[in-house]
Motif scaffolding. Structure first.
Motif, mmCIF file in Angstrom:
data_model
loop_
_atom_site.group_PDB
_atom_site.id
_atom_site.type_symbol
_atom_site.label_atom_id
_atom_site.label_comp_id
_atom_site.label_asym_id
_atom_site.label_seq_id
_atom_site.Cartn_x
_atom_site.Cartn_y
_atom_site.Cartn_z
ATOM 1 N N GLU A 107 29.420 -31.830 2.774
ATOM 2 C CA GLU A 107 30.603 -31.999 3.458
ATOM 3 C C GLU A 107 30.142 -32.301 5.156
ATOM 4 N N ASP A 243 36.539 -30.173 -13.765
ATOM 5 C CA ASP A 243 35.904 -29.715 -12.529
ATOM 6 C C ASP A 243 34.438 -29.762 -12.505
ATOM 7 N N GLY A 247 32.532 -29.366 -5.225
ATOM 8 C CA GLY A 247 33.574 -30.172 -4.585
ATOM 9 C C GLY A 247 34.245 -31.378 -5.189
ATOM 10 N N GLN A 249 35.943 -33.545 -8.477
ATOM 11 C CA GLN A 249 37.003 -33.188 -9.652
ATOM 12 C C GLN A 249 37.183 -34.628 -10.164
ATOM 13 N N ILE A 291 38.050 -36.971 -7.241
ATOM 14 C CA ILE A 291 38.813 -36.290 -6.260
ATOM 15 C C ILE A 291 37.409 -35.497 -5.670
ATOM 16 N N HIS A 293 36.336 -32.764 -2.485
ATOM 17 C CA HIS A 293 36.927 -31.714 -1.570
ATOM 18 C C HIS A 293 38.547 -31.887 -1.289
ATOM 19 N N GLY A 294 39.058 -32.081 -2.490
ATOM 20 C CA GLY A 294 40.551 -32.285 -2.419
ATOM 21 C C GLY A 294 41.279 -33.678 -1.962
ATOM 22 N N LYS A 295 40.267 -34.432 -1.810
ATOM 23 C CA LYS A 295 40.826 -35.742 -1.441
ATOM 24 C C LYS A 295 40.163 -36.897 -2.488
ATOM 25 N N HIS A 296 41.086 -37.919 -2.538
ATOM 26 C CA HIS A 296 40.821 -39.024 -3.450
ATOM 27 C C HIS A 296 39.709 -39.936 -2.967
#
Length: 327
Positions: A107, A243, A247, A249, A291, A293-296
């Motif tokens: 990240e 998962d 980070g 998924q 996905i 870190h929570g973003k597509h």
């Protein structure tokens, strides 16, 4: 009468005797003469004293002036060296951000954190009483900035070292293959991005990729991980979420049935379910999402273990030509 002076001895001309007669000054006159000379001497002495004090520096003052000039020169040299150090650090930060973190897919560290300053407008107020305060404050600010940025960069490199140590395990977990057998690429139905919704006929952002396939076609885990969801999900029908750690998924939707349960650890290429037509769907297919870190993210970026560059280009063209989303 005519007064004649010779070497501070006074003579007065006497017309009666036609001679100069010596004149002896009174005690009062002699006192005032001495006093006048004394005052003149004192004034000259005081003037010489102050002239020496203010115009001629003492040995201690001369030494201090030399030391101040030397300190100012050292500050100027230190300021230049700090500029060079900050330039080198900026180059390291650029490499860290655009090369090392890209390699490890770490990240990003926001620029606002890397270049953040110090709070408080009075932080350097105590330095303003020094001689040449602008140079002193500027140099101190650079030193503080260098110290903070080095701390942040040190933590960043420590993070990258840990990522490097776990790179082999991490590579096993990153989604890196297509979720169904699609060697001929004909099953690519729709790609990532804005498309026309098949039901509402309006532009809609498609957060994954669709793969057209018959009901019962095997679905593979695209990376090592753990199943964290295996149930009906609004819009997706029967759905599995894996998962992968680090980070990542992946989501698999519209399945006909599951071949994995919540909490189960799966390997890349392991069958976790079968293609179906459940949920908001206009035909049997698999809806697949990545996905990070929570973003597509665009799933097509994660097929590097499955496709050659030529096959990748062809898959993108097929997905672009199929402008309608199946779900």
């Amino acid at each position: 009468m005519k007064l004649f002076k010779s070497r501070k001895t006074y003579y007065l001309y006497n017309p009666n005797t036609l001679n100069y007669e010596r004149v002896y000054p009174s005690a009062k006159e002699r006192f005032f003469v001495v006093l006048r000379h004394l005052c003149i001497g004192i004034a000259i002495g005081v003037g010489a004293f102050f002239a020496t004090m203010y115009l001629v520096p003492s040995p201690m003052e001369s030494l201090m002036q030399k030391e101040n000039k030397l300190l100012q020169t050292q500050y100027e040299v230190l300021s230049l060296r700090l500029n060079e150090a900050l330039e080198v650090l900026d180059d390291i930060q650029q490499r860290d951000e655009n090369l090392y973190r890209a390699i490890f897919q770490a990240e990003s560290i926001p620029e606002s954190i890397r270049k953040s300053g110090f709070g408080g407008s009075n932080r350097y107020e105590h330095l303003m009483t020094l001689s040449n305060p602008e140079l002193v404050v500027s140099t101190t600010q650079k030193m503080d900035m260098l110290s903070k940025q080095l701390y942040i960069q040190s933590n960043s490199l420590e993070e990258l070292i840990n990522l490097g140590k776990n790179q082999e395990e991490r590579l096993k977990c990153i989604p890196a293959i297509q979720p169904i057998a699609n060697k001929d690429l004909r099953r690519t139905a729709s790609g990532y991005g804005f498309r026309i919704d098949p039901i509402y006929r309006t532009p809609k952002f498609h957060s994954g990729m669709d793969f057209a396939a018959k009901v019962g076609t095997e679905i593979y885990a695209t990376g090592d991980g753990k199943v964290v969801y295996a149930a009906w999900k609004q819009g997706y029908g029967n759905c599995i979420i894996v998962d992968h750690g680090y980070g990542y998924q992946t989501l698999y939707g519209h399945m006909s049935k599951y071949n994995a349960r919540v909490g189960q650890k799966v390997k890349r290429g392991e069958v976790i379910g079968f293609v179906g037509n459940t949920g908001k769907s206009t035909g049997s297919h698999l809806h697949y999402e990545v996905i990070v870190h929570g973003k597509h993210d665009n799933p097509s970026k994660y097929y590097f273990m499955d496709l050659t560059p030529e096959e990748y280009d062809r898959m993108i063209q097929i997905a672009e030509n199929h402008g309608q989303v199946m779900d």
